[in-house]
Design an enzyme around this catalytic site. Structure first.
Site, mmCIF file in Angstrom:
data_model
loop_
_atom_site.group_PDB
_atom_site.id
_atom_site.type_symbol
_atom_site.label_atom_id
_atom_site.label_comp_id
_atom_site.label_asym_id
_atom_site.label_seq_id
_atom_site.Cartn_x
_atom_site.Cartn_y
_atom_site.Cartn_z
ATOM 1 N N ALA A 126 0.833 -1.207 0.000
ATOM 2 C CA ALA A 126 0.000 0.000 0.000
ATOM 3 C C ALA A 126 0.866 1.255 0.000
ATOM 4 C CB ALA A 126 -0.931 -0.015 1.209
ATOM 5 N N GLY A 133 0.504 9.651 -6.359
ATOM 6 C CA GLY A 133 0.655 8.482 -7.229
ATOM 7 C C GLY A 133 2.106 8.352 -7.638
ATOM 8 N N SER A 134 2.451 8.913 -8.815
ATOM 9 C CA SER A 134 3.849 8.873 -9.269
ATOM 10 C C SER A 134 4.751 9.583 -8.265
ATOM 11 C CB SER A 134 3.969 9.559 -10.633
ATOM 12 O OG SER A 134 3.108 8.962 -11.570
ATOM 13 N N ARG A 245 8.938 -4.575 -11.107
ATOM 14 C CA ARG A 245 8.628 -4.179 -12.484
ATOM 15 C C ARG A 245 8.971 -5.300 -13.466
ATOM 16 N NH1 ARG A 245 10.469 2.042 -11.252
ATOM 17 N NH2 ARG A 245 8.402 2.577 -10.490
ATOM 18 N N ARG A 270 -10.425 -18.146 -39.982
ATOM 19 C CA ARG A 270 -11.308 -17.179 -40.666
ATOM 20 C C ARG A 270 -10.940 -17.092 -42.155
ATOM 21 N NH1 ARG A 270 -16.116 -14.448 -40.776
ATOM 22 N NH2 ARG A 270 -15.855 -12.291 -41.488
ATOM 23 N N GLN A 281 -0.636 -11.411 -47.130
ATOM 24 C CA GLN A 281 0.656 -10.896 -46.684
ATOM 25 C C GLN A 281 0.501 -9.781 -45.628
ATOM 26 O OE1 GLN A 281 3.338 -9.183 -49.679
ATOM 27 N NE2 GLN A 281 4.790 -10.768 -49.071
ATOM 28 N N GLY A 342 -14.319 -7.393 -36.548
ATOM 29 C CA GLY A 342 -15.441 -7.028 -35.666
ATOM 30 C C GLY A 342 -15.543 -7.941 -34.463
ATOM 31 N N GLU A 365 2.615 0.292 -11.052
ATOM 32 C CA GLU A 365 4.030 0.064 -10.701
ATOM 33 C C GLU A 365 4.958 0.990 -11.481
ATOM 34 O OE1 GLU A 365 5.337 -3.824 -9.691
ATOM 35 O OE2 GLU A 365 3.291 -4.478 -9.261
HETATM 36 C C1 LIG Z 1 -5.707 -1.602 -11.090
HETATM 37 C C2 LIG Z 1 -4.675 -0.880 -10.283
HETATM 38 C C3 LIG Z 1 -3.972 -1.564 -9.313
HETATM 39 C C4 LIG Z 1 -3.040 -0.891 -8.519
HETATM 40 N N1 LIG Z 1 -2.421 -1.564 -7.482
HETATM 41 C C5 LIG Z 1 -1.652 -0.853 -6.615
HETATM 42 C C6 LIG Z 1 -1.132 -1.479 -5.427
HETATM 43 O O1 LIG Z 1 -1.351 -2.676 -5.184
HETATM 44 N N2 LIG Z 1 -0.412 -0.720 -4.569
HETATM 45 C C7 LIG Z 1 -0.168 0.614 -4.796
HETATM 46 O O2 LIG Z 1 0.500 1.237 -3.964
HETATM 47 N N3 LIG Z 1 -0.628 1.219 -5.912
HETATM 48 C C8 LIG Z 1 -1.376 0.525 -6.820
HETATM 49 N N4 LIG Z 1 -1.876 1.141 -7.934
HETATM 50 C C9 LIG Z 1 -1.547 2.549 -8.181
HETATM 51 C C10 LIG Z 1 -0.634 2.760 -9.366
HETATM 52 O O3 LIG Z 1 0.664 2.327 -9.091
HETATM 53 C C11 LIG Z 1 -0.709 4.244 -9.745
HETATM 54 O O4 LIG Z 1 -2.004 4.435 -10.323
HETATM 55 C C12 LIG Z 1 0.369 4.667 -10.692
HETATM 56 O O5 LIG Z 1 1.622 4.655 -10.051
HETATM 57 C C13 LIG Z 1 0.145 6.066 -11.273
HETATM 58 O O6 LIG Z 1 -0.200 6.978 -10.265
HETATM 59 P P1 LIG Z 1 -1.507 7.891 -10.478
HETATM 60 O O7 LIG Z 1 -2.618 7.015 -10.845
HETATM 61 O O8 LIG Z 1 -1.665 8.743 -9.289
HETATM 62 O O9 LIG Z 1 -1.177 8.780 -11.727
HETATM 63 P P2 LIG Z 1 -0.376 10.228 -11.755
HETATM 64 O O10 LIG Z 1 0.868 10.107 -10.955
HETATM 65 O O11 LIG Z 1 -1.377 11.254 -11.383
HETATM 66 O O12 LIG Z 1 -0.016 10.313 -13.272
HETATM 67 C C14 LIG Z 1 -0.954 10.737 -14.259
HETATM 68 C C15 LIG Z 1 -0.203 10.911 -15.577
HETATM 69 O O13 LIG Z 1 0.822 11.886 -15.435
HETATM 70 C C16 LIG Z 1 2.071 11.335 -15.810
HETATM 71 N N5 LIG Z 1 3.133 11.899 -14.965
HETATM 72 C C17 LIG Z 1 3.180 11.941 -13.618
HETATM 73 N N6 LIG Z 1 4.332 12.523 -13.218
HETATM 74 C C18 LIG Z 1 5.023 12.820 -14.337
HETATM 75 C C19 LIG Z 1 6.280 13.431 -14.603
HETATM 76 N N7 LIG Z 1 7.093 13.805 -13.591
HETATM 77 N N8 LIG Z 1 6.663 13.609 -15.881
HETATM 78 C C20 LIG Z 1 5.879 13.208 -16.892
HETATM 79 N N9 LIG Z 1 4.667 12.615 -16.727
HETATM 80 C C21 LIG Z 1 4.249 12.423 -15.456
HETATM 81 C C22 LIG Z 1 1.942 9.837 -15.623
HETATM 82 O O14 LIG Z 1 2.852 9.119 -16.433
HETATM 83 C C23 LIG Z 1 0.494 9.628 -16.050
HETATM 84 O O15 LIG Z 1 0.444 9.556 -17.447
HETATM 85 C C24 LIG Z 1 -2.778 0.469 -8.743
HETATM 86 C C25 LIG Z 1 -3.480 1.153 -9.761
HETATM 87 C C26 LIG Z 1 -4.433 0.504 -10.491
HETATM 88 C C27 LIG Z 1 -5.214 1.314 -11.505
#
Ligand SMILES: Cc1cc2nc3c(=O)[nH]c(=O)nc-3n(C[C@H](O)[C@H](O)[C@H](O)COP(=O)(O)OP(=O)(O)OC[C@H]3O[C@@H](n4cnc5c(N)ncnc54)[C@H](O)[C@@H]3O)c2cc1C
Length: 390
Positions: A126, A133-134, A245, A270, A281, A342, A365
């Site tokens: 978690a 997020g990122s 990863r 098909r 091709q 389709g 991830e």
């Molecule tokens: C189905 C699912 C399962 C998941 N499981 C887990 C889990 O078990 N544990 C956990 O901790 N998390 C989990 N996650 C979270 C996941 O790791 C995050 O959604 C992911 O890391 C992206 O974070 P965010 O969604 O906040 O996107 P954001 O960080 O808001 O990013 C949005 C967009 O902006 C871009 N961006 C962000 N920063 C930059 C930058 N500096 N430069 C350029 N582009 C950027 C990103 O590439 C993306 O395109 C899960 C998510 C999903 C949808």
């Protein structure tokens, strides 16, 4: 880290064959209906434990098989070939297990790692929050010292396996002023008072791999919940993600391999303009590109897995493996949909499910953009240090 070097090709292939049989007999027949209902595949997860597949690279002394990363990748790929949802649950389990393997004390390993590796407990990780997020350093979940232990408050979102897990590794700020260096990792058993979950989130793909928002309402944690030193949780999370990863790459490779199989099958069956599609091709060019993409991705993951077994820094190898495999997977699945015409857009076709399932791989991830930023960072650091980009 493991006894991987002693793994023989035949041991690995025997394990791969056992999982392939299990997936064909017990997972694939019900994958479409679980996609429709969102039902958690509890029986299949239990069977992965019975097949000794929940701790493949965990040392034998902690209940695992002590095999190498290539063996783990083979297992993930086989599971993903049959059902991306089950593979997502499976890789999230390994993501939850890894911080304990890397940073756990002997007591924490005995208490949590062994039952995880034996499949008695499911793991979860978690890290992500609604506003972090990122950018994990902006997390606001807080762990406050309280006597000998800690009090945990805040929330996490999109957490795979959260409600099903027996053990969850949670990252929180133990020093709010310190940014990345203020993050600490904690290991939480299930059932602690003050931990609650949302309903499973309604997703586009991997629909039987549940994710949840998790709420921590002043949760009391004992001192021995802390994993590693206070303030090292951010570094631990990144270390673990770099390794995990490669597991996501293997998942992408399993999905891509299945898509390629479905594409060849459809192109064989098909008939249009009085001949099977595969005799055109234009279709052959698509199939050739898909085959090359799958093989390159698998070899790249194996290379990165070899780097992981040496214990070397995995930032570059992990990012390359994930980026290459997940982008290629999306492209392969999209081409397979195209070859289906389709029918590829119809809910009744398996490739339509794969198209929805594979989309997440380029997001979680670490998004593809984050992988590329990591690569640019390691590249320029290398250039500054050695004066070379190669
Ligand atoms: C189905 C699912 C399962 C998941 N499981 C887990 C889990 O078990 N544990 C956990 O901790 N998390 C989990 N996650 C979270 C996941 O790791 C995050 O959604 C992911 O890391 C992206 O974070 P965010 O969604 O906040 O996107 P954001 O960080 O808001 O990013 C949005 C967009 O902006 C871009 N961006 C962000 N920063 C930059 C930058 N500096 N430069 C350029 N582009 C950027 C990103 O590439 C993306 O395109 C899960 C998510 C999903 C949808």
């Amino acid at each position: 880290m493991t006894a991987g070097a002693e793994v023989t090709q035949s041991e690995r292939e025997a394990m791969r064959a056992a999982l392939r049989d299990f997936v064909a007999a017990e997972v694939m027949p019900s994958a479409a209906s679980r996609d429709a209902t969102g039902e958690f595949p509890a029986a299949a997860v239990r069977r992965l434990g019975e097949l000794d597949a929940m701790g493949i690279h965990v040392p034998v002394e902690f209940g695992g098989l002590g095999l190498d990363t290539a063996s783990l990748l083979a297992a993930v790929e086989e599971v993903a070939y049959g059902d991306a949802s089950l593979a997502s649950i499976y890789t999230a389990h390994y993501l939850g297990l890894e911080p304990i393997l890397v940073a756990g004390t002997e007591e924490q390993k005995a208490k949590y790692l062994a039952p995880l590796a034996q499949g008695d407990l499911l793991g979860a990780f978690a890290l992500t929050e609604p506003d972090a997020g990122s950018d994990i350093a902006s997390m606001t979940t807080t762990a406050t010292p309280d006597g000998e232990g800690w009090r945990l408050s805040g929330s996490k979102t999109y957490i795979s396996n959260a409600a099903e897990a027996g053990v969850t590794v949670v990252f929180a700020k133990s020093d709010r002023a310190a940014g990345f260096r203020g993050i600490s990792a904690f290991v939480l058993p299930a059932g602690l008072p003050g931990v609650t979950f949302s309903s499973p989130q309604d997703k586009s793909g991997i629909r039987s791999a549940p994710t949840y928002t998790v709420f921590f309402d002043d949760v009391s944690l004992p001192a021995d919940a802390l994993l590693g030193e206070a303030g090292t949780g951010g570094k631990l999370a990144m270390h673990v993600l770099n390794a995990a990863r490669i597991d996501v790459a293997a998942m992408a490779n399993g999905v891509a391999r299945r898509a390629l199989h479905l594409a060849v099958e459809h192109a064989t069956d098909r008939v249009q303009f009085s001949q099977p599609l595969r005799d055109f091709q234009a279709i052959q060019l698509l199939l050739g590109e898909m085959d090359a993409a799958v093989e390159v991705s698998r070899q790249t993951a194996l290379w990165a897995g070899g780097v992981r077994d040496t214990g070397a820094d995995l930032r570059r190898a992990g990012s390359i493996a994930k980026y290459v495999a997940t982008e290629n997977c999306f492209s392969v699945v999209d081409k397979a949909v195209q070859i289906h015409g389709g029918m590829g857009f119809m809910r009744e076709s398996e490739i339509e499910r794969l198209f929805r399932d594979c989309r997440i791989l380029r997001i979680y991830e670490g998004t593809s953009q984050i992988q590329l930023l990591t690569l640019a960072g390691t590249l320029t650091a290398r250039f500054d240090r050695d004066g070379t980009a190669s």
